[in-house]
Design an enzyme around this catalytic site. Structure first.
Site, PDB file in Angstrom:
ATOM      1  N   PHE B  13       0.801  -1.235  -0.012  1.00 32.02           N
ATOM      2  CA  PHE B  13       0.004   0.011  -0.158  1.00 32.02           C
ATOM      3  C   PHE B  13       0.839   1.281  -0.132  1.00 32.02           C
ATOM      4  CE2 PHE B  13      -4.473  -1.306   0.517  1.00 32.02           C
ATOM      5  CZ  PHE B  13      -4.123  -2.742   0.865  1.00 32.02           C
ATOM      6  N   CYS B  14       0.348   2.253  -0.263  1.00 27.47           N
ATOM      7  CA  CYS B  14       0.730   3.587  -0.608  1.00 27.47           C
ATOM      8  C   CYS B  14       1.310   4.060   0.866  1.00 27.47           C
ATOM      9  CB  CYS B  14      -0.493   4.771  -0.816  1.00 27.47           C
ATOM     10  SG  CYS B  14       0.225   6.345  -0.591  1.00 27.47           S
TER      11      CYS B  14
END
Lengths: 131, 76
Positions: B13-14
């Site tokens: 994820f970011c």
């Protein structure tokens, strides 16, 4: 060449979501051409101990879901902010005194402890964020 | 000679994909291509924005079955 834009971040929360967001702002800002200063105090400071490793509690539903997913660890993001970008993470000297911590107790990528006076002088011409 | 490397961060994820790219681009030579494979939709816009901001080159960006392929060339 112009001086880079400055971003100051004060982190006092011990919640996973807030520590995560502070780490995300610090790391993305630091690698995007900003000069980032982070001031860690109160409930946040304890999570920067080298050991024992402790996970901050979720504040709400997002924190609970986030814990199940492959999200970068907030400590890794702060380390990357320092190593890959232009960031300094300062522990608050008052909070260190209150918790009886020494710099050697904290993660190695942290800068020297400073007080609010120094931090606020440095933050005078910057964006300011609090978590 | 310019190198090409693949950074497979599918499932991350970011801002994980962006940070992985940056860590690798620091070690790469000027002119090298780095292809990021990511399933994170946010990174598909964040990485090109970062590339533009700091002055590297976006060679290509495409999506195939939920996986983004973003090729960045180290320009400096």
């Amino acid at each position: 060449m112009d001086a880079p834009p400055k971003i100051s971040i004060i982190v006092v929360s011990g919640s996973h979501e807030r520590l995560q967001m502070a780490a995300m702002v610090a790391s993305v800002a630091a690698v995007s051409g900003n000069q980032v200063s982070v001031f860690v105090s109160m409930n946040a400071l304890g999570y920067f101990r080298r050991s024992p490793e402790s996970t901050p509690p979720a504040e709400g539903e997002f924190g609970r879901v986030m814990a199940q997913k492959k999200v970068p660890k907030f400590k890794d993001l702060f380390a990357q902010a320092v190593e890959l970008g232009d960031a300094k993470v300062f522990p608050c000297s008052m909070a260190m005194d209150v918790l009886a911590l020494k710099p050697g107790d904290l993660e190695p990528y942290l800068a020297e402890p400073i007080g609010l006076t120094a931090f606020l002088i440095d933050a005078a011409d910057s964006q300011a964020w609090t978590f | 000679m310019a190198q090409k490397q693949v950074i497979d961060v599918r499932g991350a994820f970011c801002p994980g994909p962006l940070m992985e790219l940056i860590a690798n681009i620091k070690l790469a030579g000027v002119g090298d291509d780095l292809e990021v494979l990511s399933t994170d939709k946010g990174s598909a816009t964040d990485i090109p924005a970062w590339v533009k901001k700091v002055g590297h080159q976006l060679v290509s960006s495409s999506e195939d079955a939920g996986v983004w392929h973003i090729v960045v060339r180290k320009a400096k």
